[in-house]
Design a protein around this motif. Sequence first.
Motif, PDB file in Angstrom:
ATOM      1  N   ALA A 130       0.830  -1.212   0.000  1.00 25.88           N
ATOM      2  CA  ALA A 130       0.000   0.000   0.000  1.00 25.88           C
ATOM      3  C   ALA A 130       0.860   1.256   0.000  1.00 25.88           C
ATOM      4  O   ALA A 130       0.549   2.230  -0.710  1.00 25.88           O
ATOM      5  CB  ALA A 130      -0.940  -0.001   1.204  1.00 25.88           C
ATOM      6  N   VAL A 131       1.930   1.259   0.774  1.00 22.38           N
ATOM      7  CA  VAL A 131       2.810   2.431   0.816  1.00 22.38           C
ATOM      8  C   VAL A 131       3.419   2.676  -0.559  1.00 22.38           C
ATOM      9  O   VAL A 131       3.482   3.813  -1.036  1.00 22.38           O
ATOM     10  CB  VAL A 131       3.916   2.237   1.874  1.00 22.38           C
ATOM     11  CG1 VAL A 131       4.959   3.351   1.763  1.00 22.38           C
ATOM     12  CG2 VAL A 131       3.316   2.236   3.274  1.00 22.38           C
ATOM     13  N   HIS A 132       3.857   1.607  -1.200  1.00 22.50           N
ATOM     14  CA  HIS A 132       4.451   1.742  -2.539  1.00 22.50           C
ATOM     15  C   HIS A 132       3.457   2.348  -3.523  1.00 22.50           C
ATOM     16  O   HIS A 132       3.796   3.278  -4.280  1.00 22.50           O
ATOM     17  CB  HIS A 132       4.909   0.372  -3.024  1.00 22.50           C
ATOM     18  CG  HIS A 132       5.304   0.338  -4.464  1.00 22.50           C
ATOM     19  ND1 HIS A 132       6.365   1.073  -4.965  1.00 22.50           N
ATOM     20  CD2 HIS A 132       4.779  -0.332  -5.523  1.00 22.50           C
ATOM     21  CE1 HIS A 132       6.475   0.860  -6.255  1.00 22.50           C
ATOM     22  NE2 HIS A 132       5.531   0.022  -6.627  1.00 22.50           N
ATOM     23  N   ARG A 133       2.229   1.852  -3.505  1.00 25.03           N
ATOM     24  CA  ARG A 133       1.232   2.355  -4.467  1.00 25.03           C
ATOM     25  C   ARG A 133       0.879   3.809  -4.192  1.00 25.03           C
ATOM     26  O   ARG A 133       0.670   4.602  -5.127  1.00 25.03           O
ATOM     27  CB  ARG A 133      -0.005   1.473  -4.433  1.00 25.03           C
ATOM     28  CG  ARG A 133       0.219   0.092  -5.040  1.00 25.03           C
ATOM     29  CD  ARG A 133      -1.060  -0.703  -5.114  1.00 25.03           C
ATOM     30  NE  ARG A 133      -1.515  -1.099  -3.793  1.00 25.03           N
ATOM     31  CZ  ARG A 133      -2.781  -1.317  -3.461  1.00 25.03           C
ATOM     32  NH1 ARG A 133      -3.743  -1.116  -4.357  1.00 25.03           N
ATOM     33  NH2 ARG A 133      -3.112  -1.693  -2.255  1.00 25.03           N
ATOM     34  N   MET A 134       0.826   4.194  -2.913  1.00 28.54           N
ATOM     35  CA  MET A 134       0.545   5.599  -2.612  1.00 28.54           C
ATOM     36  C   MET A 134       1.707   6.482  -3.046  1.00 28.54           C
ATOM     37  O   MET A 134       1.501   7.583  -3.586  1.00 28.54           O
ATOM     38  CB  MET A 134       0.267   5.790  -1.117  1.00 28.54           C
ATOM     39  CG  MET A 134      -0.047   7.233  -0.750  1.00 28.54           C
ATOM     40  SD  MET A 134      -0.394   7.510   0.999  1.00 28.54           S
ATOM     41  CE  MET A 134      -2.123   7.014   1.078  1.00 28.54           C
ATOM     42  N   ARG A 135       2.910   6.012  -2.846  1.00 30.71           N
ATOM     43  CA  ARG A 135       4.073   6.782  -3.257  1.00 30.71           C
ATOM     44  C   ARG A 135       4.097   6.965  -4.773  1.00 30.71           C
ATOM     45  O   ARG A 135       4.430   8.045  -5.279  1.00 30.71           O
ATOM     46  CB  ARG A 135       5.344   6.087  -2.784  1.00 30.71           C
ATOM     47  CG  ARG A 135       6.597   6.932  -2.909  1.00 30.71           C
ATOM     48  CD  ARG A 135       7.800   6.121  -2.478  1.00 30.71           C
ATOM     49  NE  ARG A 135       9.011   6.919  -2.432  1.00 30.71           N
ATOM     50  CZ  ARG A 135      10.225   6.409  -2.308  1.00 30.71           C
ATOM     51  NH1 ARG A 135      10.378   5.093  -2.215  1.00 30.71           N
ATOM     52  NH2 ARG A 135      11.292   7.185  -2.276  1.00 30.71           N
ATOM     53  N   VAL A 136       3.744   5.915  -5.498  1.00 30.43           N
ATOM     54  CA  VAL A 136       3.682   6.015  -6.959  1.00 30.43           C
ATOM     55  C   VAL A 136       2.646   7.055  -7.381  1.00 30.43           C
ATOM     56  O   VAL A 136       2.866   7.827  -8.324  1.00 30.43           O
ATOM     57  CB  VAL A 136       3.369   4.635  -7.577  1.00 30.43           C
ATOM     58  CG1 VAL A 136       3.032   4.777  -9.062  1.00 30.43           C
ATOM     59  CG2 VAL A 136       4.555   3.695  -7.406  1.00 30.43           C
ATOM     60  N   ALA A 137       1.506   7.095  -6.683  1.00 35.25           N
ATOM     61  CA  ALA A 137       0.476   8.088  -7.014  1.00 35.25           C
ATOM     62  C   ALA A 137       0.996   9.505  -6.829  1.00 35.25           C
ATOM     63  O   ALA A 137       0.728  10.395  -7.655  1.00 35.25           O
ATOM     64  CB  ALA A 137      -0.768   7.859  -6.171  1.00 35.25           C
ATOM     65  N   THR A 138       1.774   9.749  -5.766  1.00 33.12           N
ATOM     66  CA  THR A 138       2.335  11.091  -5.563  1.00 33.12           C
ATOM     67  C   THR A 138       3.330  11.421  -6.671  1.00 33.12           C
ATOM     68  O   THR A 138       3.372  12.560  -7.159  1.00 33.12           O
ATOM     69  CB  THR A 138       3.040  11.197  -4.196  1.00 33.12           C
ATOM     70  OG1 THR A 138       4.184  10.341  -4.159  1.00 33.12           O
ATOM     71  CG2 THR A 138       2.106  10.826  -3.065  1.00 33.12           C
ATOM     72  N   ARG A 139       4.108  10.434  -7.078  1.00 31.09           N
ATOM     73  CA  ARG A 139       5.080  10.681  -8.147  1.00 31.09           C
ATOM     74  C   ARG A 139       4.381  10.955  -9.473  1.00 31.09           C
ATOM     75  O   ARG A 139       4.822  11.810 -10.261  1.00 31.09           O
ATOM     76  CB  ARG A 139       5.999   9.474  -8.281  1.00 31.09           C
ATOM     77  CG  ARG A 139       7.035   9.360  -7.170  1.00 31.09           C
ATOM     78  CD  ARG A 139       7.767   8.049  -7.271  1.00 31.09           C
ATOM     79  NE  ARG A 139       8.950   8.018  -6.420  1.00 31.09           N
ATOM     80  CZ  ARG A 139       9.648   6.919  -6.166  1.00 31.09           C
ATOM     81  NH1 ARG A 139       9.271   5.770  -6.701  1.00 31.09           N
ATOM     82  NH2 ARG A 139      10.713   6.962  -5.387  1.00 31.09           N
ATOM     83  N   ARG A 140       3.338  10.215  -9.728  1.00 29.76           N
ATOM     84  CA  ARG A 140       2.599  10.439 -10.976  1.00 29.76           C
ATOM     85  C   ARG A 140       2.009  11.837 -11.015  1.00 29.76           C
ATOM     86  O   ARG A 140       2.024  12.496 -12.063  1.00 29.76           O
ATOM     87  CB  ARG A 140       1.502   9.387 -11.122  1.00 29.76           C
ATOM     88  CG  ARG A 140       2.018   8.025 -11.573  1.00 29.76           C
ATOM     89  CD  ARG A 140       0.927   6.998 -11.618  1.00 29.76           C
ATOM     90  NE  ARG A 140       1.344   5.793 -12.328  1.00 29.76           N
ATOM     91  CZ  ARG A 140       0.998   4.559 -12.008  1.00 29.76           C
ATOM     92  NH1 ARG A 140       0.207   4.342 -10.955  1.00 29.76           N
ATOM     93  NH2 ARG A 140       1.423   3.525 -12.713  1.00 29.76           N
ATOM     94  N   LEU A 141       1.488  12.293  -9.895  1.00 27.65           N
ATOM     95  CA  LEU A 141       0.935  13.640  -9.846  1.00 27.65           C
ATOM     96  C   LEU A 141       2.015  14.687 -10.098  1.00 27.65           C
ATOM     97  O   LEU A 141       1.842  15.609 -10.909  1.00 27.65           O
ATOM     98  CB  LEU A 141       0.267  13.886  -8.497  1.00 27.65           C
ATOM     99  CG  LEU A 141      -1.137  13.315  -8.323  1.00 27.65           C
ATOM    100  CD1 LEU A 141      -1.565  13.365  -6.863  1.00 27.65           C
ATOM    101  CD2 LEU A 141      -2.134  14.080  -9.187  1.00 27.65           C
TER     102      LEU A 141
END
Length: 525
Positions: A268-279
């Motif tokens: 879950a942490v990885h996926r949230m971090r990816v979302a911040t990077r994508r933004l």
Amino acid sequence: MADTKREIERKYESDDAALPDLTRVPGVASVHGRGVTHLDATYHDTADQRLAASSITLRRRTGGADAGWHLKFPVAPGVRDEIRAPLSDTLPDELAALVRSRVRDRELRPVVRLRSDRDVRHLLDDQDRLLAEVSVDTVHAERLTDGGGEARWTEIEVELADDGDPAFLDKVEKRLRKAGVRPSSSSSKLARALAETRTARTAGSPAQETAACPPPATAPEAAPRHKHRPRPDGTPVTAGDHVLAYVRAQRDALVVLDPAVRQDVPDAVHRMRVATRRLRSTFRSFRAVLDRAATDPVAADLKWLAAELGKDRDQEVLAERLTQALGRLPADQVTGPVAERLAAWSEARHKGAHHELVAILDSRRHLTLLDTLDALLADPPLRKKAAARPDKVLAKAVRKDFGKLAGLVEHALELPPGTERDTALHEARKKTKRTRYAAEAAVPALGEPAEESVKDMKSLQSLLGDHQDSVMARRTLRELAAVAHAAGESDFTYGVLHAGEAHRARAAEEALPEAWSSISRAFPF
């Protein structure tokens, strides 16, 4: 202490509350009546029904074997995760935290009261094992806000037993349908209560209905205010539509993943971090579409959040990498309590990082960031190019990012092996991600060429990522070796692992020229 239960159930309605003979369902040997239970549940939500808009239910229920607070998150159609907490007068803090990304500063208050008489039957196999629980619920719904309103109905629920085969529900449904029972048109009792009490209360006129109870928003923001809006079916039209759709998806990911991060769900942490990077990448890649004067401050907060998420994620990746490498070593190359020391290091780092991360999710800065993203989507800072055709605008952005990536890769390849090259390859890795995310945003508009670019960037990212992970692993191994040496333990195995990581880094560097040559030749834009 809350606990979680996976709930797999189906709801039905019928003009006749009577159940057919369920012993005719394949696999059912007997049906045991369990009697009638009175349930009294009060559902809580915000004034604008933010939880209901996300198909989340939060209730305090008395009666039955599981009296207490229940928080339900949708997983798939007919599947929900129910998180339970003991009965109390006020909402338990642990449940309040799990809805904070959606509720934020808004007050949770009682919105609907449901009183049900539940007639329960257990479907058992020939060894008296529970297959499913079937209940006939006679429901009285009372709205507690917006002037009140009442509704009554009867419904049938079929809930699969723990660890049961979901295919069994198909067999039950087949029998019910033959008897004239049909699937419910509502996803939950709360959804039906909100709909029917609104109808009952506002039957006077359309104007009264609109004034008395506006329908819950499906998203916090209104439609973007620019020349061309998405088609009625939601299909993006302009370059701005496509970029905003991608931004919206990442905003939604931050909100949806928040409870999973708090519960320490794997990845879950990885996926949230990816979302911040994508933004962040989207704001930087598509500056011709979104005004950076508005997006730069948001990007700064996203960079902060990604760094906080990275404290936990980077440690998780390293621990997994080193544990696997240790497991591959021959027994004669493992000296001293290496596995124990590695496990202790991993657990201590993870506990501290997770505690800090939960505090970050509760912080004013994080909640303000979510509000700011909502506001940005409600009134996007669109530039002139936002109204243009998406193919040209998006392709240009991807091409520009790829050009910068090419310069970084070629510079890194010119450097001799060592710290300077490691740093250059790490910068190329970050630019690879940015190019990949720009291509992802362009896929709906550009189709196969963008899809191929995404695949190529993922491949390059994996190669450069393995190199960077090796750099970080070697740094960690030197630290662990120093601790082991100070404790009087052998540091031999740490040296073996260090040599293995150095070999992996060299292999990545040697593979890079050919991989890059292939990717650059195939780049379609």
